[in-house]
Write a protein that holds these residues in place. Structure first.
Motif, PDB file in Angstrom:
ATOM      1  N   TRP A   1       1.234  -1.201   0.100  1.00 24.43           N
ATOM      2  CA  TRP A   1      -0.147  -0.166  -0.122  1.00 24.43           C
ATOM      3  C   TRP A   1       0.709   1.161  -0.143  1.00 24.43           C
ATOM      4  CZ3 TRP A   1       1.558  -2.535   4.549  1.00 24.43           C
ATOM      5  CH2 TRP A   1       1.486  -1.573   5.521  1.00 24.43           C
ATOM      6  N   PHE A   2       0.048   2.366  -0.278  1.00 24.27           N
ATOM      7  CA  PHE A   2       1.051   3.236  -0.211  1.00 24.27           C
ATOM      8  C   PHE A   2      -0.083   3.928   0.347  1.00 24.27           C
ATOM      9  CE2 PHE A   2       2.407   2.416  -4.732  1.00 24.27           C
ATOM     10  CZ  PHE A   2       3.389   2.687  -4.901  1.00 24.27           C
ATOM     11  N   ASP A   3       1.122   5.251   1.596  1.00 22.51           N
ATOM     12  CA  ASP A   3       0.714   6.897   2.356  1.00 22.51           C
ATOM     13  C   ASP A   3       1.072   7.548   1.592  1.00 22.51           C
ATOM     14  OD1 ASP A   3      -0.359   5.287   4.853  1.00 22.51           O
ATOM     15  OD2 ASP A   3       2.216   4.946   5.709  1.00 22.51           O
ATOM     16  N   LEU A   4      -0.466   8.749   1.630  1.00 25.32           N
ATOM     17  CA  LEU A   4      -0.566   9.175   0.719  1.00 25.32           C
ATOM     18  C   LEU A   4      -0.066  11.063   2.012  1.00 25.32           C
ATOM     19  CD1 LEU A   4      -1.872   7.733  -0.929  1.00 25.32           C
ATOM     20  CD2 LEU A   4      -2.872   9.895  -1.925  1.00 25.32           C
ATOM     21  N   LEU A   5       1.425  11.402   1.506  1.00 24.43           N
ATOM     22  CA  LEU A   5       1.132  12.389   2.867  1.00 24.43           C
ATOM     23  C   LEU A   5       1.360  13.184   2.271  1.00 24.43           C
ATOM     24  CD1 LEU A   5       4.375   9.676   4.514  1.00 24.43           C
ATOM     25  CD2 LEU A   5       1.855  10.558   5.043  1.00 24.43           C
ATOM     26  N   THR A   6       1.538  14.751   3.031  1.00 26.74           N
ATOM     27  CA  THR A   6       1.171  16.564   2.904  1.00 26.74           C
ATOM     28  C   THR A   6       2.357  16.881   4.040  1.00 26.74           C
ATOM     29  OG1 THR A   6       0.303  17.853   1.572  1.00 26.74           O
ATOM     30  CG2 THR A   6      -0.469  16.648   3.765  1.00 26.74           C
ATOM     31  N   VAL A   7       2.628  18.344   3.588  1.00 21.46           N
ATOM     32  CA  VAL A   7       3.264  19.375   4.157  1.00 21.46           C
ATOM     33  C   VAL A   7       2.634  19.744   5.582  1.00 21.46           C
ATOM     34  CG1 VAL A   7       5.560  19.758   3.192  1.00 21.46           C
ATOM     35  CG2 VAL A   7       3.142  21.027   3.083  1.00 21.46           C
ATOM     36  N   PRO A   8       2.853  19.634   6.484  1.00 20.22           N
ATOM     37  CA  PRO A   8       2.452  20.069   7.858  1.00 20.22           C
ATOM     38  C   PRO A   8       2.257  22.083   7.669  1.00 20.22           C
ATOM     39  CG  PRO A   8       4.532  20.100   8.748  1.00 20.22           C
ATOM     40  CD  PRO A   8       4.696  19.943   7.277  1.00 20.22           C
ATOM     41  N   PHE A   9       1.850  22.760   6.805  1.00 20.99           N
ATOM     42  CA  PHE A   9       1.047  23.672   6.898  1.00 20.99           C
ATOM     43  C   PHE A   9      -0.499  24.302   6.729  1.00 20.99           C
ATOM     44  CE2 PHE A   9      -0.329  27.706   4.231  1.00 20.99           C
ATOM     45  CZ  PHE A   9       0.681  28.230   4.045  1.00 20.99           C
ATOM     46  N   PRO A  10      -0.777  24.711   8.031  1.00 23.52           N
ATOM     47  CA  PRO A  10      -0.196  25.751   8.555  1.00 23.52           C
ATOM     48  C   PRO A  10       1.314  25.701   9.095  1.00 23.52           C
ATOM     49  CG  PRO A  10      -2.195  26.766   8.946  1.00 23.52           C
ATOM     50  CD  PRO A  10      -1.990  25.371   7.852  1.00 23.52           C
ATOM     51  N   ASN A  11       1.396  25.348  10.078  1.00 18.42           N
ATOM     52  CA  ASN A  11       1.913  24.188  11.105  1.00 18.42           C
ATOM     53  C   ASN A  11       2.946  24.823  11.057  1.00 18.42           C
ATOM     54  OD1 ASN A  11      -0.423  24.116  12.923  1.00 18.42           O
ATOM     55  ND2 ASN A  11      -0.031  22.609  12.256  1.00 18.42           N
ATOM     56  N   PRO A  12       4.321  25.747  11.612  1.00 20.83           N
ATOM     57  CA  PRO A  12       5.283  25.380  11.263  1.00 20.83           C
ATOM     58  C   PRO A  12       6.349  24.682  11.091  1.00 20.83           C
ATOM     59  CG  PRO A  12       5.297  26.679  12.945  1.00 20.83           C
ATOM     60  CD  PRO A  12       3.657  26.453  12.732  1.00 20.83           C
ATOM     61  N   ILE A  13       7.331  24.026  10.662  1.00 15.63           N
ATOM     62  CA  ILE A  13       8.241  23.246  10.971  1.00 15.63           C
ATOM     63  C   ILE A  13       9.708  24.365  11.716  1.00 15.63           C
ATOM     64  CG2 ILE A  13       9.895  21.894   9.430  1.00 15.63           C
ATOM     65  CD1 ILE A  13       8.458  22.500   7.533  1.00 15.63           C
TER      66      ILE A  13
END
Length: 700
Positions: free
Chosen positions: A184-196
């Motif tokens: 399977w694939f995990d579909l991930l994204t950036v945690p915007f608007p929370n800052p890194i």
């Protein structure tokens, strides 16, 4: 690329990343490719169904080239497509010509979906850096990438503040070979608007194992609600955009752009943190330093320390290269603050009501009318002489008396007024001054001409008096510079802030603009520039609202320093200085925008709200509020009072002096004529002067 690519403002990017595993077998790699092909087909078809794809860009290398085979294109909906094959030894921080040209064309055609499948994560990071620096990649598009831990190094965290519409595909293999447990694939994204903060922690959006598990919107808008995130806002004081007032020892910041910022913060749910750059009064907007970085306001935005920049940023290529600018919320007139001078022309007030051509017309009419009166009068005199000779010819034939012309006393009543050319001109001039004739002239032609000439004189005199009254009632006219041509001809120096302003004039196609550039000086302190303007040797370039503030501030400072002198003009006369005047002609009308850091995802939604703010008229209202106190303190627009002083009546004494001078010259001429011509005549007898003139008249 297909020629019917639809251009759009939509910008989103999906990035799919599958981390390459060095230890995988060939069979496992083939299986990964098949699974990757399946998930890409489902993703692309889902986006096309939602009408979110205008053009597709596929970037891959030789490892994953087989993913995009015939099965992939047969199973997906037809969309305009650009495909780029990256060689394994190509440095994407400086891509070759074909890659660069294709990426530029895709950006120009408005492609809003990028699928980037590459095994070499380091190669991909260099592509992202290059695309962000030179805006080759549309960072507001949708990206699909393979998940690779090398993409999340701390040196790349700034990229994920700009590319937020992204999906990373993280592949999970089934360790226990069972038909029920599929990869399977995990579909991930950036945690915007929370800052890194230190470590990049991705956020799961969905999973795929033959189909999407949660069926969420993978590219939902992340800027509509920033969840109270704190955004750094750098500002620089410049009226009317940003106004800083001292209140109880603290700075109270207001102005048009502050009001726009507060509106955006309320609608997008973020908290602005205002601060000024170091030594903002020196660096102001900022210039390029020797190390290639920027100082001032632009330095904060270019380095990424500030999310938003406020400070009357002009919508120019220079600023667009360093930051993202919102849609212009207004346009400003940029012109010069120039010196002005009072003109003491009170001595010629008598001739000011009419211009040169009007005076020429009046004198010609006077001369022509006087000649016509003279001609008509002589015609009547000759006609009467002819009738008198004819009537008395038979009566005097027997007496042999000689009949002469009519004597002066025998002339008809009124004809003596115009019988001589000098008298005709003088009486015609007298009628122009509304002086009545001593007698009504004889002859209907002369009487009719006199009546119509009187109407002309009345109209002319009324116009002259009305214009004279306005001139005496109004303040003294001022000599001002109102066009670029007048500024160039004045030979005074010109200046403004920043080398980019001088480059603007140097690049002007207008000859006047290029002449301004030749003597343009860089000025860091506007107040010192105002002092030079008051001395009449300088002109300062800025927006008209700021120039109004500059001129009013100088007047207020002068009043505070010299409270005993109420009249600023009088004080300037004592010091030999001049008032400040804003040139009425605009050099250029420049759009003004709010600045964001480069490739920000906030700009599209901010533009929508700014456009609404403009449409309801809030920008004009906030501008008037910011400039209200400045206009209230401006004392230049005083009430015009109809006061006549001695200075305005200099013209009367000048006219009297001219009369005295001409009379004295005439008297002196008569004295010379009497003593050097009349007395030296052999027939002159001082005891019988009347006989002398009688004999002389008979000779003439």
């Amino acid at each position: 690329m297909a020629g019917n690519v639809v251009k759009t403002v939509l910008t989103a990017v999906v990035i799919i990343g599958v981390q390459a595993d060095v230890g995988v077998s060939i069979n496992s790699l083939i299986q990964i490719r098949k699974d990757l092909e399946s998930v890409l087909i489902d993703l692309l078809n889902d986006l096309v169904r939602k009408d979110d794809v205008t053009c597709l860009v596929i970037i891959c290398d030789a490892v994953y080239l087989n993913v995009f085979g015939g099965d992939f294109f047969r199973s997906t909906f037809a969309v305009p497509l650009v495909m780029i094959l990256v060689e394994e030894n190509e440095d994407l921080l400086s891509p070759n010509y074909d890659t660069l040209e294709t990426l530029w064309q895709a950006r120009t055609d408005g492609c809003n979906l990028y699928i980037i499948i590459m095994a070499n994560g380091l190669q991909l990071t260099r592509l992202l850096k290059f695309g962000d620096r030179y805006r080759i990649l549309d960072t507001r598009a949708k990206f699909i990438m393979l998940h690779d831990i090398r993409l999340f190094h701390s040196s790349l965290h700034y990229i994920w503040k700009r590319i937020v519409n992204v999906v990373f595909l993280k592949y999970h293999r089934n360790m226990i070979r069972s038909a029920k447990n599929k990869p399977w694939f995990d579909l991930l994204t950036v945690p915007f608007p929370n800052p890194i903060k230190g470590v990049f922690i991705s956020r799961r959006v969905d999973t795929w194992s033959g189909k999407f598990h949660y069926k969420r919107d993978l590219f939902a808008d992340k800027t509509g609600n920033l969840n109270g995130e704190v955004l750094n806002v750098v500002y620089f004081e410049h009226l009317p955009s940003v106004v800083v007032r001292k209140f109880n020892g603290t700075n109270e910041v207001g102005g048009v752009e502050i009001e726009i910022l507060n509106t955006l913060a309320k609608k997008m749910n973020f908290v602005p943190k205002l601060y000024q750059p170091i030594n903002s009064h020196i660096h102001k907007w900022g210039e390029r330093c020797s190390n290639g970085s920027f100082s001032g306001l632009l330095g904060e935005v270019d380095s990424g320390r500030a999310d938003v920049a406020l400070g009357n940023l002009q919508y120019t290529p220079y600023h667009l290269e360093l930051s993202d600018l919102s849609n212009p919320y207004t346009s400003q007139c940029w012109t010069f603050l120039t010196p002005e001078a009072l003109t003491d022309n009170s001595w010629k007030t008598l001739i000011l009501p009419f211009n040169l051509y009007m005076w020429i017309a009046v004198l010609l009419v006077l001369l022509v009318t006087g000649l016509i009166f003279y001609g008509l009068a002589n015609y009547y005199i000759n006609l009467l002489n002819y009738k008198n000779l004819k009537n008395e010819k038979h009566y005097n034939f027997k007496s042999n008396k000689k009949v002469g012309k009519l004597s002066e006393d025998a002339k008809p009543v009124g004809l003596y007024l115009f019988g001589e050319i000098t008298n005709s001109i003088l009486y015609t001039y007298g009628m122009l001054l509304v002086v009545s004739l001593p007698k009504l002239p004889t002859g209907w032609s002369i009487r009719l001409l006199t009546g119509w000439y009187w109407l002309y004189c009345i109209l002319l005199v009324v116009s002259y008096r009305a214009s004279m009254t306005a001139i005496l009632a109004n303040p003294e006219p001022r000599v001002t510079i109102d066009t670029l041509k007048e500024l160039v001809n004045s030979k005074i120096a010109c200046g403004g802030w920043g080398l980019q302003t001088k480059k603007f004039f140097e690049g002007s196609l207008d000859e006047m603009g290029q002449k301004i550039a030749e003597r343009f000086e860089n000025v860091d302190n506007p107040e010192k520039a105002a002092e030079k303007i008051a001395k009449g040797v300088f002109a300062y370039y800025d927006c008209s609202d700021f120039l109004k503030y500059l001129s009013v501030k100088r007047k207020i400072d002068m009043k505070l320093n010299n409270s005993s002198t109420k009249d600023v003009d009088e004080f300037n006369d004592k010091r030999g200085e001049r008032n400040l005047h804003i040139m009425s002609d605009c050099v250029v009308n420049i759009p003004i925008s709010i600045g964001f850091h480069k490739n920000t995802p906030l700009k599209p939604l901010a533009d929508v709200y700014i456009r609404r703010i403009i449409e309801v008229g809030l920008v004009g209202k906030w501008r008037n509020d910011a400039m209200y106190k400045i206009r209230a303190m401006d004392t230049t627009e005083q009430e015009v009072k109809a006061l006549i002083n001695l200075k305005k009546l200099y013209c009367a004494f000048v006219a009297l002096a001219i009369g005295y001078l001409l009379s004295f010259l005439c008297l002196f001429g008569e004295y010379i004529h009497w003593n050097f011509i009349v007395k030296r005549d052999p027939s002159f007898d001082k005891y019988a002067v009347d006989i002398y003139y009688l004999n002389k008249n008979k000779k003439t």
